[in-house]
Design a protein around this motif. Structure first.
Motif, PDB file in Angstrom:
ATOM      1  N   TYR A   1       0.780  -1.233  -0.146  1.00 30.50           N
ATOM      2  CA  TYR A   1      -0.024  -0.014  -0.014  1.00 30.50           C
ATOM      3  C   TYR A   1       0.743   1.402   0.014  1.00 30.50           C
ATOM      4  O   TYR A   1       1.424   1.628   0.989  1.00 30.50           O
ATOM      5  CB  TYR A   1      -1.000  -0.108   1.297  1.00 30.50           C
ATOM      6  N   PRO A   2       1.035   1.975  -1.061  1.00 33.90           N
ATOM      7  CA  PRO A   2       1.715   3.147  -1.194  1.00 33.90           C
ATOM      8  C   PRO A   2       1.218   4.474  -0.607  1.00 33.90           C
ATOM      9  O   PRO A   2      -0.136   4.466  -0.507  1.00 33.90           O
ATOM     10  CB  PRO A   2       1.950   3.386  -2.704  1.00 33.90           C
TER      11      PRO A   2
ATOM     12  N   LEU B   1       2.004   6.599  -8.961  1.00 35.00           N
ATOM     13  CA  LEU B   1       2.466   5.430  -8.057  1.00 35.00           C
ATOM     14  C   LEU B   1       2.016   4.019  -8.601  1.00 35.00           C
ATOM     15  O   LEU B   1       2.873   3.093  -8.091  1.00 35.00           O
ATOM     16  CB  LEU B   1       1.609   5.917  -6.838  1.00 35.00           C
ATOM     17  N   PHE B   2       1.096   4.022  -9.508  1.00 29.03           N
ATOM     18  CA  PHE B   2       0.661   2.644 -10.118  1.00 29.03           C
ATOM     19  C   PHE B   2       0.945   2.336 -11.196  1.00 29.03           C
ATOM     20  O   PHE B   2       0.955   1.266 -11.844  1.00 29.03           O
ATOM     21  CB  PHE B   2      -0.821   2.598 -10.035  1.00 29.03           C
ATOM     22  N   ALA B   3       2.103   3.164 -11.808  1.00 25.36           N
ATOM     23  CA  ALA B   3       2.875   3.073 -13.179  1.00 25.36           C
ATOM     24  C   ALA B   3       3.746   1.779 -13.063  1.00 25.36           C
ATOM     25  O   ALA B   3       4.017   1.395 -14.437  1.00 25.36           O
ATOM     26  CB  ALA B   3       3.239   4.281 -13.639  1.00 25.36           C
ATOM     27  N   SER B   4       4.237   1.447 -12.154  1.00 21.56           N
ATOM     28  CA  SER B   4       5.362   0.636 -11.795  1.00 21.56           C
ATOM     29  C   SER B   4       4.987  -0.870 -12.167  1.00 21.56           C
ATOM     30  O   SER B   4       3.604  -1.030 -11.780  1.00 21.56           O
ATOM     31  CB  SER B   4       6.031   0.724 -10.540  1.00 21.56           C
ATOM     32  N   LYS B   5       5.466  -1.411 -12.826  1.00 23.48           N
ATOM     33  CA  LYS B   5       5.093  -3.093 -13.101  1.00 23.48           C
ATOM     34  C   LYS B   5       5.186  -3.734 -11.879  1.00 23.48           C
ATOM     35  O   LYS B   5       4.470  -4.894 -11.849  1.00 23.48           O
ATOM     36  CB  LYS B   5       6.024  -3.576 -13.975  1.00 23.48           C
ATOM     37  N   SER B   6       6.100  -3.410 -10.837  1.00 24.66           N
ATOM     38  CA  SER B   6       5.901  -4.126  -9.614  1.00 24.66           C
ATOM     39  C   SER B   6       4.820  -3.721  -8.758  1.00 24.66           C
ATOM     40  O   SER B   6       4.622  -2.362  -8.578  1.00 24.66           O
ATOM     41  CB  SER B   6       7.483  -3.727  -8.966  1.00 24.66           C
TER      42      SER B   6
ATOM     43  N   GLU C   1       7.523   3.707  -5.488  1.00 27.25           N
ATOM     44  CA  GLU C   1       7.974   5.098  -4.994  1.00 27.25           C
ATOM     45  C   GLU C   1       9.407   5.307  -5.968  1.00 27.25           C
ATOM     46  O   GLU C   1       9.331   6.416  -6.298  1.00 27.25           O
ATOM     47  CB  GLU C   1       8.311   4.967  -3.475  1.00 27.25           C
ATOM     48  N   ARG C   2      10.193   4.436  -6.176  1.00 18.65           N
ATOM     49  CA  ARG C   2      11.159   4.842  -6.680  1.00 18.65           C
ATOM     50  C   ARG C   2      10.899   5.012  -8.275  1.00 18.65           C
ATOM     51  O   ARG C   2      11.418   5.913  -8.760  1.00 18.65           O
ATOM     52  CB  ARG C   2      12.153   3.395  -7.017  1.00 18.65           C
TER      53      ARG C   2
ATOM     54  N   LEU D   1       9.717   9.015 -12.616  1.00 18.71           N
ATOM     55  CA  LEU D   1       8.861   9.740 -13.570  1.00 18.71           C
ATOM     56  C   LEU D   1       8.576  11.021 -13.385  1.00 18.71           C
ATOM     57  O   LEU D   1       8.463  11.915 -14.127  1.00 18.71           O
ATOM     58  CB  LEU D   1       7.518   9.176 -13.460  1.00 18.71           C
ATOM     59  N   LYS D   2       8.772  11.567 -11.903  1.00 19.76           N
ATOM     60  CA  LYS D   2       8.618  12.925 -11.610  1.00 19.76           C
ATOM     61  C   LYS D   2       9.847  13.731 -12.145  1.00 19.76           C
ATOM     62  O   LYS D   2       9.657  15.009 -12.735  1.00 19.76           O
ATOM     63  CB  LYS D   2       8.729  13.137  -9.926  1.00 19.76           C
ATOM     64  N   VAL D   3      10.864  13.266 -12.253  1.00 18.60           N
ATOM     65  CA  VAL D   3      12.207  13.545 -12.682  1.00 18.60           C
ATOM     66  C   VAL D   3      12.136  13.701 -14.235  1.00 18.60           C
ATOM     67  O   VAL D   3      12.487  14.853 -14.924  1.00 18.60           O
ATOM     68  CB  VAL D   3      13.599  12.918 -12.413  1.00 18.60           C
ATOM     69  N   LYS D   4      11.443  12.751 -15.092  1.00 23.77           N
ATOM     70  CA  LYS D   4      11.401  12.756 -16.199  1.00 23.77           C
ATOM     71  C   LYS D   4      10.421  13.747 -17.012  1.00 23.77           C
ATOM     72  O   LYS D   4      10.517  14.522 -17.879  1.00 23.77           O
ATOM     73  CB  LYS D   4      11.037  11.317 -16.919  1.00 23.77           C
TER      74      LYS D   4
END
Length: 529
Positions: A471-472, A485-490, A497-498, A503-506
Motif C-alpha cells: 500500500y503506497p 504511483l501505480f505506473a510501476s510494473k512491480s 516509490e522509486r 517519472l517525476k524527474v522525467k
C-alpha cells in the motif's frame, strides 16, 4: 445567496457528513434491535424472561445463525447497491446517484420498521442495503473530488466523526427505549428503525442545493460548469486563487488521457486489468477490496454490533453491559478527532501501522483477561474491568486509524474515468467483510467465547506486513498525480516509490525542454513509461 470558498467547502462537508451519519446510525441500530425481546419473538430468534424491575425483560438467543443472517443479509444489499451506484455515478453524476440511493433507503426503512416476520425483514434489509451501497460508493468519491489534496483525508475523516455520532445516537436511543414497558414493546425496535428516515430526508433536501463534482463535469464534457464550480469551491475572499487554473488544466490533461482507455470502463475489465496498460487498475481493485475486508476482520464489526454480548462475557449484568457499550461508543466517536488531526499529517501507512499494533495488543489482552475471569470468578471485578478497559482501548485506536483510512484510500487511488466504480470495489470488500463476519460473529461468540478476540488480534498483526509491502502512501498527493504511483510494473511499495520519483524527474526534464505530454505526466503506456 450563492455560497463560495470556505462556506461552500464546509457546507459540502456537512451535507456529505449527514449521509455518513445515516450510515453509522443504520449500522449501530441493529445492536439494540437484536436485544429487543419483542423483536426476538417476532423473528423467532429465541425467548425472553422477566429479570425483575431493575433489568426488565431480557432476550435469550437460541438461534444465533438466524440472528446473524438477518444482520448480514443487509451487506448483500450493499454489495449490489455499490456496484449499481458505481455505474450510475460515473454515468449520470455524483449528486443524482446519491439522490437515487436515498430513495432506496427510504423505501427499505419503511419496510423494515413494519416487518412482521423474518422473510419480510430480510427483504427490507436487502432493499435498505442497496440504497446504502449507492451512498457508500459515491459520497466519499464526491467528497474526495471537491477536497484539496492537502486536506482530503481530514475532509473525509470529519464526515466519519458524524458516522460514529450516528452509532452513538442509535445506541442511546435504543437504550432509553428499553425502559418503556420493562423493555418488552414493539416501539423499542420499530421506532429506531423508522428514525433513520429523518437524516435521509434532511440529506435529500440539502443535496438539491449542492454542486456536482467539478471533476465529473469535466469528464462529462461540461468544462465551463466545471470551472465555475471549482472556482467557487477554491475561492478566497470572493476571488479566484491562481491555483485553480493549474488544477483545472491538470484535470483536463488526465481526462484526455483516460478517454483512450475506455475498454477498462467495466467492472470485468477493471478486475482483470483489461486495456488499462501501465495504469494497473486490477492492482488498485485488489488493494481496495482487501483493505476493506481486513478493516472488518480486525474486529470492529463484532464490537459495534455485539458489544453488549462481549461485556456480558466480561461478567456484567445485561443492563450494565448495555450502558458500558454506550460509553464505549462515545469513546469511539471522540477518538475520530485524532484521525482528523493525523490522517494527512502522518499519512495513511503510519496510521494503519500504529492502529494495527494498538488494536492487536488490545484484542489479545481483552481475550486473555476474559479467560482469567472464567478461571477465577472470585476476581470478577478486576478481570472483568480489565477486559472492558481493553475493549475501550481497541475502539479508541480503531476510531483514530482504521475507521477512516480504508474509506479514504479507494477514493484516491483510481483514475477519474472509473473513480466511482473503483470506490464501489472498495465497498464490495467492505460488504464481503461485514456480511461474512456478522454472520459468523454470534456463532463464534457462542462456540469459542473470548477466544474470538484472539482471532481478531491475529488479523491485526498480519495486516502490518500487508500494508508495508503493498500500500503506497497517497497523503498530500493530488488525485491526478497518484496514477504515477501505480505506473510501476512491480506491486511492491519500494519499487512503486522509486518509479514515481523517476517519472517525476522525467516529467520535469521534458517540461523544461518543452516535450511534456499528458501521457508522460500520467505515466501511461502511450507515454512509453
Amino acid at each position: 445567496m450563492v455560497l463560495k470558498g470556505r462556506k461552500l467547502y464546509y457546507t459540502i462537508n456537512a451535507v456529505a457528513g449527514l449521509a455518513i451519519f445515516f450510515f453509522g446510525y443504520d449500522q449501530g441500530m441493529m445492536g439494540g434491535v437484536n436485544t429487543s425481546p419483542d423483536y426476538v419473538a417476532t423473528m423467532k430468534l429465541g425467548y425472553s424472561t422477566y429479570e425483575g424491575p431493575s433489568q426488565g425483560y431480557v432476550a435469550t438467543i437460541t438461534n444465533p445463525t438466524r440472528q446473524g443472517g438477518i444482520v448480514s443479509i443487509y451487506y448483500f444489499g450493499t454489495l449490489i447497491g455499490c456496484l449499481m451506484g458505481g455505474v450510475i455515478g460515473d454515468r449520470i453524476g455524483r449528486v443524482k446517484t446519491m439522490a437515487i440511493g436515498s430513495i432506496w433507503v427510504l423505501f427499505g426503512a419503511a419496510l423494515q420498521c413494519s416487518a412482521q416476520n423474518i422473510a419480510w425483514m430480510c427483504c427490507a434489509r436487502v432493499i435498505n442495503g442497496i440504497g446504502t451501497g449507492h451512498l457508500n460508493a459515491i459520497v466519499p468519491v464526491w467528497s474526495a473530488e471537491v477536497a484539496t489534496h492537502t486536506s482530503r483525508g481530514a475532509f473525509i475523516a470529519t464526515e466519519f466523526t458524524l458516522n460514529i455520532f450516528g452509532v452513538v445516537v442509535a445506541y442511546w436511543l435504543e437504550f432509553g427505549l428499553g425502559f418503556i414497558g420493562d423493555g418488552d414493546t414493539q416501539i423499542r425496535w420499530r421506532f429506531p428503525i423508522a428514525f433513520q428516515i429523518v437524516p435521509i430526508l434532511g440529506f435529500m433536501v440539502a443535496l438539491s442545493c449542492m454542486p456536482e463534482s467539478p471533476r465529473w463535469l469535466l469528464k462529462a464534457g461540461r468544462a465551463d460548469e466545471a470551472k465555475d464550480i471549482l472556482s467557487r469551491i477554491r475561492a478566497t475572499d470572493n476571488t479566484e486563487p491562481p491555483e485553480v487554473e493549474k488544477e483545472f488544466n491538470d484535470i483536463i490533461q488526465v481526462v484526455a488521457l483516460e478517454k483512450k482507455h475506455a475498454r477498462r470502463n467495466t467492472y470485468w475489465g477493471m478486475f482483470w486489468g483489461t486495456g488499462s496498460g501501465d495504469l494497473h487498475i486490477a492492482r488498485r481493485v485488489q488493494l481496495s477490496i482487501w483493505l476493506q475486508i481486513i478493516q472488518e476482520w480486525v474486529g470492529i464489526a463484532a464490537i459495534t454490533v455485539y458489544a453488549p454480548t462481549i461485556f456480558a462475557e466480561a461478567g456484567y449484568s445485561p443492563r450494565k453491559a448495555q450502558w458500558i457499550s454506550g460509553l464505549n461508543d462515545i469513546t469511539y466517536m471522540l477518538s475520530t478527532l485524532v484521525a482528523i488531526l493525523t490522517i494527512d499529517r502522518w499519512g495513511r501507512r503510519v496510521g494503519l501501522w500504529w492502529g494495527s499494533v494498538g488494536q492487536g495488543v488490545a484484542m489479545f489482552l481483552a481475550g486473555a483477561f476474559g479467560r482469567l475471569l472464567k478461571d477465577h470468578p472470585d476476581k470478577a471485578s478486576a478481570y472483568g474491568g480489565a477486559t472492558a478497559f481493553f475493549i475501550f482501548v481497541y475502539t479508541a485506536v480503531f476510531g483514530a486509524t482504521w475507521l477512516t483510512i480504508p474509506w479514504v484510500y479507494p477514493t484516491e487511488t483510481f483514475p477519474l474515468e472509473v473513480r466511482a466504480k473503483g470506490n464501489a470495489w472498495g465497498v464490495v470488500g467492505w460488504s464481503i467483510g461485514n456480511g461474512w463476519l456478522t454472520l459468523l460473529n454470534p456463532v463464534m461468540f457462542n462456540a469459542i467465547h473470548e477466544n474470538t478476540l484472539h482471532i481478531f488480534g491475529i488479523v491485526n498483526i498480519l495486516s502490518i506486513p500487508m500494508v508495508w509491502a503493498f500500500y503506497p502512501e497517497t497523503a498530500n498527493r493530488a488525485l491526478e498525480e497518484i496514477d504515477l504511483l501505480f505506473a510501476s510494473k512491480s506491486p511492491f511499495v519500494w519499487n512503486e516509490e522509486r518509479h514515481f520519483r523517476e517519472l517525476k524527474v522525467k516529467t520535469l526534464k521534458d517540461a523544461i525542454s518543452g516535450e511534456s505530454t499528458p501521457e508522460v505526466a500520467a505515466g501511461s503506456e502511450e507515454g512509453k513509461v
